[in-house]
Scaffold this active site. Structure first.
Site, short mmCIF file in Angstrom:
data_model
loop_
_atom_site.label_atom_id
_atom_site.label_comp_id
_atom_site.label_asym_id
_atom_site.label_seq_id
_atom_site.Cartn_x
_atom_site.Cartn_y
_atom_site.Cartn_z
N ASP A 90 0.87 -1.18 0.00
CA ASP A 90 0.00 0.00 0.00
C ASP A 90 0.90 1.23 0.00
OD1 ASP A 90 -1.65 2.12 0.69
OD2 ASP A 90 -2.86 0.94 2.11
N HIS A 91 0.88 1.96 -1.08
CA HIS A 91 1.82 3.07 -1.23
C HIS A 91 1.51 4.24 -0.30
CE1 HIS A 91 5.20 4.86 -2.97
NE2 HIS A 91 4.89 4.86 -4.24
N ARG A 92 0.35 4.21 0.37
CA ARG A 92 0.07 5.25 1.36
C ARG A 92 0.91 5.02 2.61
NH1 ARG A 92 -6.24 4.20 1.81
NH2 ARG A 92 -5.31 2.13 1.97
#
Ligand code: CAO
Length: 446
Positions: A418-420
């Protein structure tokens, strides 16, 4: 003094013999100005004919299924009070269909100046050319992705129930949404078989509606319950989590030698020792080294909940679809205990005998397609986890050691994160660390 109006089919473009697909009023009914009287449907669009003034319907000239063309009288009505004819030309306001449905335009019924023409029984004032223009309410499948294809009455019905029509599949002609479709949708949401609004702040266009039988023989087979449930979660995760997949190769030559040396021992206990248990152990080591991978975003999306336990979900392919049982406390189990548990869980998963609690509480998931094949894929993160490891099939490759090519067993790893929560550099570090663990079997906590 009352005044009779003939409502005629106005200029609706280059169409004739258009079917009346909905009759929304009947003789004797009192209608408001701009209230929809009927709905017409051409090959390309659906449009409603609104009442030009408030009044009472005195005669219906059309019935459901009739076809009409420009200039045909469809309804005769008696105005509530004497009104002057509407302006000669009324341009349709350039507003959205929803706005049109919600906010009748006063301009549309504004009487023109000058005395009203005297009504006569033979020549009633015609409002066909001058009435409020027909309101286009949707365009047939060709415009999938814009407005759902439904009549004004169905739109009103859906609005009352709070149903988002873009999520409803139409069963009418050309995919048109009918009342029964809306009811069925409400029922499916209430029973949990259809997802409610995504709440993601954007709407997805509906998939194209195609009548496949036009092109050849087809068979319709319902999805399994597991497919329906997991499908909606996979969809949610795919559209709501910004995925990045990091690929790497682990040299598992030594690990494979170790595994093969211990194969007999495992088989004697009634299970196989596959690369998967080594991957579980390497994942635990990497999660310890990078704790923000062993975490979940909280509901606010502003805090990371770091977990101090190591429960690993394993994707299992079953005849009814994908399930993800969770092996708990993987840090406290050796590879034989893990292999035994994996064997038991995957067998019961295929038999449909897993308990819900056995599929809960995971921190990180592994999806291994190594037993089947492939070189790489993009696994979908199993929310609320923040990463998932995909594993493809190992192959023996010629690897350059600085002096010569050596045959080495190389295992493809595909980590979606999850790039967040995880930035690209840490995605690469985590994957490399995990690969490094597999490459150094002597120092693994097996
Ligand atoms: N490379 C090469 N061979 C591999 C391998 C790999 N990465 N992983 C497993 N193998 C071998 C095993 O050693 C085994 O070999 P033998 O038959 O010679 O003993 C064979 O492939 C079959 O393994 P397996 O699939 O039975 O066992 P597993 O422990 O690797 O996996 C399970 C167990 C339950 C995860 C697996 O059976 C499964 O269901 N995989 C599918 C997961 C899936 O569907 N993922 C997609 C989810 S997203 O749609």
């Amino acid at each position: 003094m009352t005044q009779q109006f003939e409502v005629k089919v106005p200029d609706i473009g280059d169409f004739s013999d258009i079917p009346v697909i909905e009759v929304l009023v009947s003789t004797g009914e009192v209608v408001a100005a701009e209230q929809s009287l009927l709905t017409l449907e051409s090959d390309k669009a659906t449009m409603e004919i609104p009442a030009p003034v408030a009044g009472t319907i005195t005669r219906m000239h059309v019935a459901l299924g009739d076809t009409v063309s420009e200039g045909d009288i469809v309804v005769v009505m008696e105005a509530d009070e004497t009104v002057e004819p509407p302006p000669t030309v009324v341009n349709a306001p350039q507003q959205t269909v929803e706005e049109q449905a919600e906010e009748p335009s006063a301009e549309m019924v504004k009487p023109a100046s000058g005395p009203p023409p005297a009504p006569s029984s033979t020549q009633l004032p015609s409002v066909g050319e001058r009435q409020s223009p027909p309101v286009a309410i949707g365009t047939v499948a060709a415009q999938a992705g814009s407005l759902p294809y439904a009549s004004p009455a169905i739109r009103r019905f859906a609005r009352k129930l709070g149903v988002d029509l873009s999520k409803v599949t139409g069963s009418g002609r050309g995919g048109r949404i009918v009342r029964e479709d809306v009811k069925a949708f409400v029922k499916s949401v209430m029973t949990g078989s259809a997802p409610a609004s995504s709440g993601l702040g954007f709407e997805l266009p509906p998939p194209p509606k195609v009548n496949f039988s036009r092109y050849g023989e087809v068979e319709v087979k319902p999805l399994s319950k597991i497919q329906k449930v997991s499908g909606s979660y996979l969809h949610r995760n795919w559209v709501s989590i910004p995925h990045v997949t990091q690929n790497d190769l682990a040299d598992i030559t030594d690990m494979e030698a170790y595994r093969k040396a211990n194969t007999e021992k495992a088989l004697e206990q009634g299970f196989k020792l596959t690369p998967l248990v080594f991957l579980i152990k390497a994942s635990v080591a990497a999660l310890k080294e990078f704790p923000f991978f062993n975490a979940s975003l909280d509901e606010s999306g502003e805090n990371l909940v770091l977990k101090k336990f190591f429960h690993i979900g394993i994707a299992v392919d079953t005849p009814n679809g994908l399930v993800v049982p969770v092996i708990r406390d993987c840090d406290q189990k050796d590879i034989f205990e893990l292999a035994a548990e994996l064997s038991d869980l995957s067998r019961r998963a295929r038999e449909g005998k897993l308990k819900p609690v056995e599929m809960q509480g995971g921190c990180f998931s592994i999806s291994s397609l190594g037993g089947i094949g492939g070189t790489s894929f993009t696994p979908i993160i199993n929310a609320p986890e923040v990463a998932i490891l995909g594993v493809s099939r190992s192959v023996t490759q010629a690897v350059w050691d600085g002096e010569s090519f050596q045959p080495r067993v190389m295992l493809p790893l595909c980590l979606s994160y999850d790039h967040r929560v995880v930035d690209g550099a840490n995605g690469a570090r985590f994957t490399r660390y995990l690969a490094g663990c597999l490459e150094d079997v002597e120092n693994m906590d097996l």
